[in-house]
Design a protein around this motif. Sequence first.
Motif, PDB file in Angstrom:
ATOM      1  N   VAL A 142      25.080   2.192 -29.765  1.00 10.43           N
ATOM      2  CA  VAL A 142      24.013   2.748 -30.610  1.00 10.43           C
ATOM      3  C   VAL A 142      22.659   2.592 -29.931  1.00 10.43           C
ATOM      4  O   VAL A 142      22.190   1.474 -29.723  1.00 10.43           O
ATOM      5  N   THR A 147      25.130   7.603 -30.098  1.00 15.42           N
ATOM      6  CA  THR A 147      25.840   6.843 -31.140  1.00 15.42           C
ATOM      7  C   THR A 147      27.302   7.202 -30.999  1.00 15.42           C
ATOM      8  O   THR A 147      27.700   8.310 -31.355  1.00 15.42           O
ATOM      9  N   ALA A 176      21.494   6.847 -33.914  1.00 20.37           N
ATOM     10  CA  ALA A 176      21.051   5.780 -34.825  1.00 20.37           C
ATOM     11  C   ALA A 176      19.617   5.340 -34.502  1.00 20.37           C
ATOM     12  O   ALA A 176      18.785   5.176 -35.401  1.00 20.37           O
TER      13      ALA A 176
END
Length: 361
Positions: A142, A147, A176
């Motif tokens: 992330v 992600t 993210a």
Amino acid sequence: MTSAPAPAPLVLGIESSCDETGVALVRGSALLGHAVASSVEEHVRFGGVVPEIASRAHLEALLPTLRRACEEAGATLADVDAVAVTAGPGLAGALLVGVAAAKALALGLDVPLLGVNHLVAHVAVDVLVSGALPERSVALLVSGGHTELLDVSSPAGQGVGALRVELLGQTLDDAAGEAFDKVARLLGLPYPGGPHVQRAAEGGDPAAYAFPRGLTAAHDLRRHPYDFSFSGLKTAVARQVEAHRRAGGEVDGAFVADVAASFSEAVADVLARKTVTAALDRGVGTVLLGGGVAANARVRGLLAERCEAAGLELRVPPLRLCTDNGAMVAALGALALADGLGPSPLDLATDPGLPVSTVVV
Ligand code: KG4
Ligand code: ZN
């Protein structure tokens, strides 16, 4: 008399896929020198990474960063036995700078060149911490640019040639870290937003707002069990901010704290839920966390809690190895070299969309 075994080759790693110029020297599973230059300050006023600015910054930072890494390792270029570089995925122009430098070094030093996968390198960095990769794991990566949920299998003693990486899921929209950056902007906090949102969330109530958990409804889970979506969450935050303003409120103080905490909770909840489900579905005992968002206390904390409850081991490398760096590239290069993989051709092409199943190009 038996002679001492030859030392493992010294591998130089170069990373330039996004906004960090990373150079490192690795021997076997030992990190000897490590330097990173970030162009993040130059992107602040644009609120996100500008690819052209990133490419130019790599060009300027590469040689000084290389020098720093060599100094830290107490090595010179003449000691280098192989050059590993991120060939993809990443920003096209940014990748080109690192790959061009790596080719020149490999040619000039007459050593093998290894073009490696950035995402697999995020997983391989665990070698520098744990000495060996887990035989089976699920990796959650992330950052501001990616992600992904990966299924990684690395049979013991069989080397990186037997390493299999399968993409289980990824974000369908924002990464993210990007979601943290966009929400920070909505809350009037500076770029990059992650650390600011985390600080703001400290005094907030994570249950103040019931923000949506993307792709977790039963019908979404059937089609996208391991995929993520953060754009609905970002829109929900924008609506909350708008409604608050319309009601005459200021976007500050307790409001910002509660929104930041509730938003962080939603991100952490979805990440932890899908990662633990993937590990259990796949019968895997270990979870690896990587990428800049691994710095987030709530993401790490909730993942740790849920992993423990599910009987899973969680491995989180130290933060400087979680964010983009040259050590992870050198680590994967060293594994590949030990396994007889490569070398990559000197006309190695960069691939912004390099699939995760390609470990060495
Ligand atoms: O891996 P990384 O350093 O590199 C790129 O993606 O280029 O990740 C940067 C991302 C940014 O989006 C930043 O906002 C996020 O990681 N980040 C965080 C935190 N620290 C950095 N997100 C949430 N909480 C943090 N403490
Ligand atoms: Zn990365």
